[in-house]
Design a protein around this motif. Structure first.
Motif, PDB file in Angstrom:
ATOM      1  N   ILE A  68      17.849  19.487  -3.292  1.00 53.04           N
ATOM      2  CA  ILE A  68      17.675  20.134  -1.997  1.00 53.04           C
ATOM      3  C   ILE A  68      18.153  19.155  -0.934  1.00 53.04           C
ATOM      4  CG2 ILE A  68      16.037  21.143  -0.370  1.00 53.04           C
ATOM      5  CD1 ILE A  68      14.261  21.828  -2.781  1.00 53.04           C
ATOM      6  N   SER A  69      19.086  19.602  -0.089  1.00 52.50           N
ATOM      7  CA  SER A  69      19.639  18.730   0.948  1.00 52.50           C
ATOM      8  C   SER A  69      18.631  18.545   2.077  1.00 52.50           C
ATOM      9  CB  SER A  69      20.927  19.330   1.511  1.00 52.50           C
ATOM     10  OG  SER A  69      20.631  20.479   2.282  1.00 52.50           O
ATOM     11  N   ARG A  70      18.946  17.627   2.964  1.00 56.92           N
ATOM     12  CA  ARG A  70      18.068  17.380   4.120  1.00 56.92           C
ATOM     13  C   ARG A  70      17.903  18.627   4.980  1.00 56.92           C
ATOM     14  NH1 ARG A  70      20.816  11.671   5.565  1.00 56.92           N
ATOM     15  NH2 ARG A  70      19.992  10.551   3.784  1.00 56.92           N
ATOM     16  N   SER A  71      18.954  19.472   4.978  1.00 59.01           N
ATOM     17  CA  SER A  71      18.894  20.702   5.773  1.00 59.01           C
ATOM     18  C   SER A  71      18.177  21.827   5.041  1.00 59.01           C
ATOM     19  CB  SER A  71      20.303  21.148   6.158  1.00 59.01           C
ATOM     20  OG  SER A  71      21.007  21.543   5.001  1.00 59.01           O
ATOM     21  N   GLY A  72      17.775  21.573   3.781  1.00 55.97           N
ATOM     22  CA  GLY A  72      17.056  22.580   3.012  1.00 55.97           C
ATOM     23  C   GLY A  72      17.923  23.412   2.083  1.00 55.97           C
ATOM     24  N   ALA A  73      19.251  23.144   2.063  1.00 59.17           N
ATOM     25  CA  ALA A  73      20.143  23.890   1.171  1.00 59.17           C
ATOM     26  C   ALA A  73      19.878  23.468  -0.279  1.00 59.17           C
ATOM     27  CB  ALA A  73      21.598  23.627   1.534  1.00 59.17           C
ATOM     28  N   LYS A  74      19.834  24.448  -1.165  1.00 59.23           N
ATOM     29  CA  LYS A  74      19.610  24.193  -2.586  1.00 59.23           C
ATOM     30  C   LYS A  74      20.950  24.270  -3.309  1.00 59.23           C
ATOM     31  CE  LYS A  74      15.036  26.032  -2.202  1.00 59.23           C
ATOM     32  NZ  LYS A  74      14.374  27.258  -1.920  1.00 59.23           N
ATOM     33  N   TYR A  75      21.211  23.279  -4.161  1.00 57.92           N
ATOM     34  CA  TYR A  75      22.491  23.240  -4.863  1.00 57.92           C
ATOM     35  C   TYR A  75      22.331  22.523  -6.195  1.00 57.92           C
ATOM     36  CZ  TYR A  75      22.636  18.462  -3.101  1.00 57.92           C
ATOM     37  OH  TYR A  75      22.333  17.156  -2.825  1.00 57.92           O
ATOM     38  N   ASN A  76      23.340  22.676  -7.066  1.00 55.18           N
ATOM     39  CA  ASN A  76      23.373  22.011  -8.375  1.00 55.18           C
ATOM     40  C   ASN A  76      24.527  21.029  -8.426  1.00 55.18           C
ATOM     41  OD1 ASN A  76      21.258  23.334  -9.838  1.00 55.18           O
ATOM     42  ND2 ASN A  76      22.532  25.168  -9.837  1.00 55.18           N
ATOM     43  N   ASN A  77      24.283  19.881  -9.024  1.00 58.24           N
ATOM     44  CA  ASN A  77      25.349  18.950  -9.380  1.00 58.24           C
ATOM     45  C   ASN A  77      25.480  18.990 -10.893  1.00 58.24           C
ATOM     46  OD1 ASN A  77      25.887  18.053  -6.795  1.00 58.24           O
ATOM     47  ND2 ASN A  77      24.436  16.369  -6.927  1.00 58.24           N
TER      48      ASN A  77
END
Length: 91
Positions: A68-77
């Protein structure tokens, strides 16, 4: 662990936020026009990757790391754990 098989289209250098933590990202062209971007982190994985070049047919074992990024976006690496050459088979 997931297995990705395809041809290396591009290998790019990454240094997020100028931290000095070197990593590389591989663009892998899979079957049926699917593309995956797989990260190679750490000296061991970077050393393994250095043996490959664009155009090589490879099999990459990788794990997904959700963040989860600082802005709250959820993503996968997608993080590589192994790589090996795939020999082209002639029928």
């Amino acid at each position: 662990m997931k297995i990705y098989t395809g041809i290396i289209v591009n290998i790019s250098e990454l240094d997020p936020d100028g931290t000095g933590h070197q990593k590389k990202k591989v663009q892998l062209e899979e079957e049926i026009n699917q593309t995956s971007f797989i990260e190679f982190n750490g000296s061991r994985m970077l050393a393994l990757l250095s043996e490959f070049k664009e155009g090589d047919n490879v099999l990459i074992g990788a794990v997904n790391k959700g963040s989860i990024s600082r802005s709250g976006a959820k993503y996968n690496n997608i993080i590589a754990k192994s790589i090996q050459a795939v020999k082209n088979q002639i029928a």
